[in-house]
Write a protein that holds these residues in place. Sequence first.
Motif, PDB file in Angstrom:
ATOM      1  N   ILE A 345       0.851  -1.199   0.000  1.00  0.00           N
ATOM      2  CA  ILE A 345       0.000   0.000   0.000  1.00  0.00           C
ATOM      3  C   ILE A 345       0.884   1.245   0.000  1.00  0.00           C
ATOM      4  CG2 ILE A 345      -1.616   1.364   1.401  1.00  0.00           C
ATOM      5  CD1 ILE A 345      -2.887  -1.297   2.271  1.00  0.00           C
ATOM      6  N   ASP A 348       2.154   1.946  -3.436  1.00  0.00           N
ATOM      7  CA  ASP A 348       1.104   2.579  -4.246  1.00  0.00           C
ATOM      8  C   ASP A 348       1.038   4.076  -3.985  1.00  0.00           C
ATOM      9  OD1 ASP A 348      -1.434   2.550  -5.905  1.00  0.00           O
ATOM     10  OD2 ASP A 348      -2.235   3.244  -3.980  1.00  0.00           O
ATOM     11  N   ARG A 349       1.122   4.461  -2.705  1.00  0.00           N
ATOM     12  CA  ARG A 349       1.043   5.888  -2.355  1.00  0.00           C
ATOM     13  C   ARG A 349       2.260   6.652  -2.869  1.00  0.00           C
ATOM     14  NH1 ARG A 349      -2.902   3.488  -1.626  1.00  0.00           N
ATOM     15  NH2 ARG A 349      -4.315   3.534   0.158  1.00  0.00           N
ATOM     16  N   PHE A 352       1.840   7.040  -6.655  1.00  0.00           N
ATOM     17  CA  PHE A 352       0.784   8.030  -6.864  1.00  0.00           C
ATOM     18  C   PHE A 352       1.341   9.439  -6.668  1.00  0.00           C
ATOM     19  CE2 PHE A 352      -2.810  10.688  -5.900  1.00  0.00           C
ATOM     20  CZ  PHE A 352      -3.874  10.151  -6.622  1.00  0.00           C
ATOM     21  N   GLN A 379       0.195   3.321 -12.202  1.00  0.00           N
ATOM     22  CA  GLN A 379      -0.475   3.261 -10.893  1.00  0.00           C
ATOM     23  C   GLN A 379      -1.795   2.504 -10.982  1.00  0.00           C
ATOM     24  OE1 GLN A 379      -3.272   5.347  -9.503  1.00  0.00           O
ATOM     25  NE2 GLN A 379      -2.986   4.342  -7.506  1.00  0.00           N
ATOM     26  N   ILE A 382      -0.836  -1.095 -10.446  1.00  0.00           N
ATOM     27  CA  ILE A 382      -0.605  -1.359  -9.021  1.00  0.00           C
ATOM     28  C   ILE A 382      -1.929  -1.510  -8.291  1.00  0.00           C
ATOM     29  CG2 ILE A 382       0.242  -0.369  -6.860  1.00  0.00           C
ATOM     30  CD1 ILE A 382       2.541   0.854  -8.380  1.00  0.00           C
ATOM     31  N   SER A 383      -2.861  -0.628  -8.574  1.00  0.00           N
ATOM     32  CA  SER A 383      -4.173  -0.680  -7.914  1.00  0.00           C
ATOM     33  C   SER A 383      -4.871  -2.005  -8.207  1.00  0.00           C
ATOM     34  CB  SER A 383      -5.038   0.501  -8.393  1.00  0.00           C
ATOM     35  OG  SER A 383      -6.263   0.524  -7.710  1.00  0.00           O
ATOM     36  N   LEU A 386      -3.117  -4.771  -6.234  1.00  0.00           N
ATOM     37  CA  LEU A 386      -3.471  -4.684  -4.816  1.00  0.00           C
ATOM     38  C   LEU A 386      -4.855  -5.260  -4.545  1.00  0.00           C
ATOM     39  CD1 LEU A 386      -2.133  -1.181  -3.689  1.00  0.00           C
ATOM     40  CD2 LEU A 386      -1.396  -3.422  -2.848  1.00  0.00           C
ATOM     41  N   ILE A 431       4.632  -5.252  -8.360  1.00  0.00           N
ATOM     42  CA  ILE A 431       4.396  -3.913  -7.811  1.00  0.00           C
ATOM     43  C   ILE A 431       5.726  -3.212  -7.533  1.00  0.00           C
ATOM     44  CG2 ILE A 431       3.514  -2.672  -5.786  1.00  0.00           C
ATOM     45  CD1 ILE A 431       1.186  -4.687  -5.719  1.00  0.00           C
ATOM     46  N   GLU A 435       7.365   0.386  -9.121  1.00  0.00           N
ATOM     47  CA  GLU A 435       7.971   1.513  -8.395  1.00  0.00           C
ATOM     48  C   GLU A 435       9.403   1.741  -8.876  1.00  0.00           C
ATOM     49  OE1 GLU A 435       8.661   3.450  -3.995  1.00  0.00           O
ATOM     50  OE2 GLU A 435       8.641   1.245  -4.099  1.00  0.00           O
TER      51      GLU A 435
END
Length: 505
Positions: A345, A348-349, A352, A379, A382-383, A386, A431, A435
């Motif tokens: 998570i 992901d942030r 983003f 992104q 990734i979402s 997740l 993921i 990144e």
Amino acid sequence: MSPRIDLSKDLSYRDVYRYSVNEKVSFYIDDKKINELREIREKFLRYIESGGVCYGVSTGLGAQLTKKVSSPEQYYHIKILMQHAAGVGDFLPREIVRGAMIILARQLSLGYSAVDPYVIELLVEMLNKNIIPLVPRYGSLGASGDLVPMSYIGLSLYGKGLVEDENGRRGYAEEIMREHGIEPLRPKPKDFLSIINNTAMSASVASHATYKADKLLISLIITSSISIEAMATPKQHFSQKITGLKRYESLKIISRILNMILEDSSVENKDIIQDRYSFRTIPQILGSFYEGLIHVRDLVDREINSSSDNPVFVDGECVSGGNFYGVYIANAMDYLAHLVVQPLIQVDRRVFTILDPNLNRGLPPFLTEKEDVGLMIAQYTISSLLNRISLLVYPSTIFTTPTSASQEDHVSNSYNAALKSLEIMDLAMDIAAIEYLVSSYALLKRPWFDKTSSMVKRFVKELEPVFNKMFEEKTLGELFASSKKILDRLSDELLKSLEKKKDLL
């Protein structure tokens, strides 16, 4: 020269992973150990001949255990294995099955199963000649052991079922074994039951999942360090003066590794006092992951080197128990699945943040100066991943049904717990690779790239070939795949380097 491994010695989950993926490794069992196993076997046979009761030898199986078997030989035929070989789905990867064979040989070498030593010698010979059974993916409950998948290994040892040789050729076991000069097993008391009634397959999948969790942790340290530099996050957030105030050695270790990677960086933005949580709490989030991973590692290592058979031959008699019950692996794998959620998570942030022009401190929207969407869809992916992981994280251990006419009235589901954790680790690496791509591309756009640390600079420059002619020849998905391969190699190198520094990992 290829290493030779004595499978009568303790193994770690890393050993199981590395030996199962490296088919050049050869195995053996110490002669002294074989002699000890032969003596145990002779004592067991005398016990049976004198009228000793032993589940699966002088009795029926499962709910049929109250039925006495007048001649043990009646139950030593292929029919029992055929009835247990009830798997469905695609075949498991070779390395998973190799891992189970390695673990089974290790567990049987402990002597408590009282099998004919040739069972272990045959496992070793098949491993050395890279003849691997074809095992369907689904069917095990982790109690009584991994009966279904291990039955396919059992069938192959008796010359039945399908196997695959080192060249990828598939065929009937007896045919391929004969070509390689291997003599199949002949039915003898207890052997088949010890081959299938154990946790070897759950432990193999768990070993692979745990090793990949190691790689994931290192990968996230690499990718987060690049994101830190891309956003000029204050290094004081990772100072050991701060992390040392909490009584978690795992937090201190992650902090030390991060500081080692960022050691010679001169990137600084004095306007940032406190960065966003997804950057500021990296040591705490990854430290917590590492803390839990230490516990998981320990449980998997213990299972690999334990007797997980039933019944066992102890102090001269055959006794029944529940060591086949895979609850330690089940709980470890459910826990491992949960451990990776917060770190992912956080990834992901960070991605983003780097893509959003309102948050990324001067970078272009989605890292593109053109009238296109740049890396926006990174992104999205990734979402999506997740979301898939959030479904897989649901514990396997909280749902169970009775089997075998309620003689086995609840089961561990260790195998399913391990399978879904392994899938989670693979998705998590996707993921991390995203990144890696996004943060590296962002850092290259910063005027301070030359001020970044030498290690981060090297990580980023590894991706330069991927960035050449970006979107002209390759899709974004193909770029992710390329990034994943590079990150996998970098994390493997860093992991092996850290293994040598006992204070760091």
